[in-house]
Motif scaffolding. Structure first.
Motif, PDB file in Angstrom:
ATOM      1  N   ASP A  32      60.295  17.518  67.316  1.00 22.36           N
ATOM      2  CA  ASP A  32      60.980  17.241  66.055  1.00 22.36           C
ATOM      3  C   ASP A  32      60.119  17.619  64.863  1.00 22.36           C
ATOM      4  O   ASP A  32      60.627  17.892  63.786  1.00 22.36           O
ATOM      5  CB  ASP A  32      61.334  15.750  65.960  1.00 22.36           C
ATOM      6  N   HIS A  33      58.811  17.619  65.043  1.00 20.96           N
ATOM      7  CA  HIS A  33      57.905  17.809  63.924  1.00 20.96           C
ATOM      8  C   HIS A  33      57.204  19.166  63.960  1.00 20.96           C
ATOM      9  O   HIS A  33      56.043  19.269  63.573  1.00 20.96           O
ATOM     10  CB  HIS A  33      56.867  16.689  63.896  1.00 20.96           C
ATOM     11  N   ALA A  34      57.871  20.203  64.412  1.00 20.63           N
ATOM     12  CA  ALA A  34      57.300  21.541  64.368  1.00 20.63           C
ATOM     13  C   ALA A  34      57.351  22.023  62.927  1.00 20.63           C
ATOM     14  O   ALA A  34      58.409  22.068  62.311  1.00 20.63           O
ATOM     15  CB  ALA A  34      58.074  22.485  65.274  1.00 20.63           C
ATOM     16  N   THR A  35      56.179  22.339  62.367  1.00 17.28           N
ATOM     17  CA  THR A  35      56.133  22.701  60.955  1.00 17.28           C
ATOM     18  C   THR A  35      56.331  24.189  60.728  1.00 17.28           C
ATOM     19  O   THR A  35      57.066  24.579  59.832  1.00 17.28           O
ATOM     20  CB  THR A  35      54.794  22.262  60.327  1.00 17.28           C
ATOM     21  N   SER A  36      55.674  25.028  61.548  1.00 15.75           N
ATOM     22  CA  SER A  36      55.825  26.459  61.342  1.00 15.75           C
ATOM     23  C   SER A  36      55.521  27.224  62.619  1.00 15.75           C
ATOM     24  O   SER A  36      54.862  26.713  63.526  1.00 15.75           O
ATOM     25  CB  SER A  36      54.892  26.946  60.225  1.00 15.75           C
ATOM     26  N   ALA A  37      56.010  28.446  62.649  1.00 14.68           N
ATOM     27  CA  ALA A  37      55.741  29.351  63.767  1.00 14.68           C
ATOM     28  C   ALA A  37      55.541  30.752  63.206  1.00 14.68           C
ATOM     29  O   ALA A  37      56.298  31.195  62.335  1.00 14.68           O
ATOM     30  CB  ALA A  37      56.886  29.352  64.768  1.00 14.68           C
ATOM     31  N   GLN A  38      54.508  31.423  63.682  1.00 13.84           N
ATOM     32  CA  GLN A  38      54.184  32.781  63.251  1.00 13.84           C
ATOM     33  C   GLN A  38      54.284  33.689  64.474  1.00 13.84           C
ATOM     34  O   GLN A  38      53.566  33.487  65.449  1.00 13.84           O
ATOM     35  CB  GLN A  38      52.769  32.814  62.668  1.00 13.84           C
ATOM     36  N   VAL A  39      55.164  34.681  64.426  1.00  8.89           N
ATOM     37  CA  VAL A  39      55.337  35.626  65.529  1.00  8.89           C
ATOM     38  C   VAL A  39      54.897  37.000  65.049  1.00  8.89           C
ATOM     39  O   VAL A  39      55.320  37.460  63.989  1.00  8.89           O
ATOM     40  CB  VAL A  39      56.809  35.677  66.005  1.00  8.89           C
ATOM     41  N   ILE A  40      54.040  37.641  65.827  1.00  2.00           N
ATOM     42  CA  ILE A  40      53.569  38.991  65.503  1.00  2.00           C
ATOM     43  C   ILE A  40      53.955  39.908  66.657  1.00  2.00           C
ATOM     44  O   ILE A  40      53.598  39.650  67.809  1.00  2.00           O
ATOM     45  CB  ILE A  40      52.048  39.024  65.287  1.00  2.00           C
ATOM     46  N   GLU A  44      50.688  49.066  70.483  1.00  4.15           N
ATOM     47  CA  GLU A  44      49.363  49.667  70.501  1.00  4.15           C
ATOM     48  C   GLU A  44      49.233  50.579  71.709  1.00  4.15           C
ATOM     49  O   GLU A  44      49.261  50.101  72.840  1.00  4.15           O
ATOM     50  CB  GLU A  44      48.276  48.589  70.586  1.00  4.15           C
ATOM     51  N   ARG A  45      49.129  51.865  71.497  1.00  4.34           N
ATOM     52  CA  ARG A  45      48.899  52.828  72.578  1.00  4.34           C
ATOM     53  C   ARG A  45      49.819  52.618  73.775  1.00  4.34           C
ATOM     54  O   ARG A  45      49.373  52.327  74.890  1.00  4.34           O
ATOM     55  CB  ARG A  45      47.459  52.752  73.063  1.00  4.34           C
ATOM     56  N   ASN A  46      51.083  52.698  73.566  1.00  3.82           N
ATOM     57  CA  ASN A  46      52.088  52.561  74.622  1.00  3.82           C
ATOM     58  C   ASN A  46      52.128  51.173  75.248  1.00  3.82           C
ATOM     59  O   ASN A  46      52.617  51.001  76.359  1.00  3.82           O
ATOM     60  CB  ASN A  46      51.882  53.605  75.725  1.00  3.82           C
ATOM     61  N   THR A  47      51.589  50.177  74.573  1.00  7.57           N
ATOM     62  CA  THR A  47      51.646  48.804  75.050  1.00  7.57           C
ATOM     63  C   THR A  47      52.329  47.959  73.994  1.00  7.57           C
ATOM     64  O   THR A  47      51.960  47.989  72.825  1.00  7.57           O
ATOM     65  CB  THR A  47      50.229  48.248  75.307  1.00  7.57           C
ATOM     66  N   HIS A  48      53.334  47.228  74.393  1.00  4.44           N
ATOM     67  CA  HIS A  48      54.064  46.340  73.494  1.00  4.44           C
ATOM     68  C   HIS A  48      53.479  44.945  73.640  1.00  4.44           C
ATOM     69  O   HIS A  48      53.338  44.435  74.753  1.00  4.44           O
ATOM     70  CB  HIS A  48      55.548  46.329  73.845  1.00  4.44           C
ATOM     71  N   LYS A  49      53.137  44.338  72.509  1.00  5.73           N
ATOM     72  CA  LYS A  49      52.465  43.041  72.526  1.00  5.73           C
ATOM     73  C   LYS A  49      53.207  42.074  71.615  1.00  5.73           C
ATOM     74  O   LYS A  49      53.611  42.439  70.510  1.00  5.73           O
ATOM     75  CB  LYS A  49      51.026  43.212  72.043  1.00  5.73           C
ATOM     76  N   ALA A  50      53.362  40.835  72.079  1.00  3.10           N
ATOM     77  CA  ALA A  50      54.004  39.784  71.294  1.00  3.10           C
ATOM     78  C   ALA A  50      53.072  38.576  71.273  1.00  3.10           C
ATOM     79  O   ALA A  50      52.540  38.188  72.312  1.00  3.10           O
ATOM     80  CB  ALA A  50      55.344  39.406  71.899  1.00  3.10           C
ATOM     81  N   GLU A  51      52.854  38.012  70.079  1.00  2.42           N
ATOM     82  CA  GLU A  51      52.007  36.834  69.908  1.00  2.42           C
ATOM     83  C   GLU A  51      52.777  35.786  69.125  1.00  2.42           C
ATOM     84  O   GLU A  51      53.558  36.127  68.244  1.00  2.42           O
ATOM     85  CB  GLU A  51      50.747  37.153  69.105  1.00  2.42           C
ATOM     86  N   VAL A  52      52.522  34.525  69.424  1.00  5.13           N
ATOM     87  CA  VAL A  52      53.141  33.442  68.669  1.00  5.13           C
ATOM     88  C   VAL A  52      52.110  32.343  68.481  1.00  5.13           C
ATOM     89  O   VAL A  52      51.329  32.045  69.383  1.00  5.13           O
ATOM     90  CB  VAL A  52      54.421  32.902  69.347  1.00  5.13           C
ATOM     91  N   THR A  53      52.099  31.769  67.286  1.00  3.12           N
ATOM     92  CA  THR A  53      51.306  30.588  66.977  1.00  3.12           C
ATOM     93  C   THR A  53      52.260  29.560  66.406  1.00  3.12           C
ATOM     94  O   THR A  53      52.931  29.819  65.412  1.00  3.12           O
ATOM     95  CB  THR A  53      50.202  30.902  65.949  1.00  3.12           C
ATOM     96  N   VAL A  54      52.314  28.395  67.048  1.00  2.58           N
ATOM     97  CA  VAL A  54      53.223  27.334  66.627  1.00  2.58           C
ATOM     98  C   VAL A  54      52.388  26.135  66.189  1.00  2.58           C
ATOM     99  O   VAL A  54      51.490  25.706  66.914  1.00  2.58           O
ATOM    100  CB  VAL A  54      54.172  26.922  67.774  1.00  2.58           C
ATOM    101  N   HIS A  55      52.677  25.641  65.005  1.00  2.00           N
ATOM    102  CA  HIS A  55      51.998  24.468  64.473  1.00  2.00           C
ATOM    103  C   HIS A  55      52.937  23.275  64.595  1.00  2.00           C
ATOM    104  O   HIS A  55      54.024  23.286  64.039  1.00  2.00           O
ATOM    105  CB  HIS A  55      51.627  24.668  63.004  1.00  2.00           C
ATOM    106  N   VAL A  56      52.508  22.286  65.352  1.00  2.00           N
ATOM    107  CA  VAL A  56      53.250  21.031  65.456  1.00  2.00           C
ATOM    108  C   VAL A  56      52.312  19.917  65.024  1.00  2.00           C
ATOM    109  O   VAL A  56      51.112  20.129  64.853  1.00  2.00           O
ATOM    110  CB  VAL A  56      53.781  20.767  66.881  1.00  2.00           C
ATOM    111  N   LYS A  57      52.859  18.749  64.857  1.00  2.00           N
ATOM    112  CA  LYS A  57      52.058  17.623  64.397  1.00  2.00           C
ATOM    113  C   LYS A  57      50.959  17.311  65.412  1.00  2.00           C
ATOM    114  O   LYS A  57      51.237  16.922  66.542  1.00  2.00           O
ATOM    115  CB  LYS A  57      52.959  16.408  64.194  1.00  2.00           C
ATOM    116  N   GLY A  58      49.719  17.531  65.020  1.00  2.00           N
ATOM    117  CA  GLY A  58      48.585  17.204  65.859  1.00  2.00           C
ATOM    118  C   GLY A  58      48.118  18.285  66.806  1.00  2.00           C
ATOM    119  O   GLY A  58      47.122  18.115  67.491  1.00  2.00           O
ATOM    120  N   LYS A  59      48.767  19.444  66.869  1.00  2.00           N
ATOM    121  CA  LYS A  59      48.387  20.465  67.844  1.00  2.00           C
ATOM    122  C   LYS A  59      48.899  21.832  67.411  1.00  2.00           C
ATOM    123  O   LYS A  59      49.923  21.939  66.752  1.00  2.00           O
ATOM    124  CB  LYS A  59      49.005  20.106  69.203  1.00  2.00           C
ATOM    125  N   ASP A  60      48.162  22.868  67.769  1.00  2.00           N
ATOM    126  CA  ASP A  60      48.594  24.247  67.574  1.00  2.00           C
ATOM    127  C   ASP A  60      48.695  24.908  68.940  1.00  2.00           C
ATOM    128  O   ASP A  60      47.836  24.729  69.796  1.00  2.00           O
ATOM    129  CB  ASP A  60      47.604  25.025  66.722  1.00  2.00           C
TER     130      ASP A  60
END
Length: 107
Positions: A32-40, A44-60
């Motif tokens: 319920d308390h997810a504040t933000s999420a960053q998806v990149i 890179e050189r024929n490789t597809h990459k996905a990253e996510v950082t999720v900030h929730v209350k007390g933990k990333d």
């Protein structure tokens, strides 16, 4: 909750953006308390990459995945990793906050 999607060497199309929003949104229903999420998303050189950082209350949470052929497959694998992390964290928090049973207290 803020969901920020960026692309490095790849254009974030509306279809790609809605796909990421749907997949990450399913995982974030656990909190319920997810504040933000960053998806990149990057290519890179024929490789597809996905990253996510999720900030929730007390933990990333951070998850990344690569796929040699398809960005959508990398997103799916990334979301699977994130889902496992979120479930494990939620189980730990839930178990920690459960009151002790009368049998465990020695009655």
């Amino acid at each position: 909750m803020n969901l920020n999607i960026t692309g490095h060497h790849v254009e974030v199309t509306p279809a790609l953006q809605s796909y990421v929003e749907e997949k990450v949104g399913r995982v974030l229903r656990h909190f319920d308390h997810a504040t933000s999420a960053q998806v990149i998303l990057r290519v890179e050189r024929n490789t597809h990459k996905a990253e996510v950082t999720v900030h929730v209350k007390g933990k990333d949470f951070f998850a990344e995945a690569t796929d040699p052929a398809d960005l959508y497959a990398a997103i799916d694998f990334m979301v699977d990793k994130l889902d496992r992390q979120v479930r494990k964290h939620k189980e730990i928090v839930t178990d920690y906050h459960q009151p002790a049973t009368p049998a465990a207290q020695g009655e």
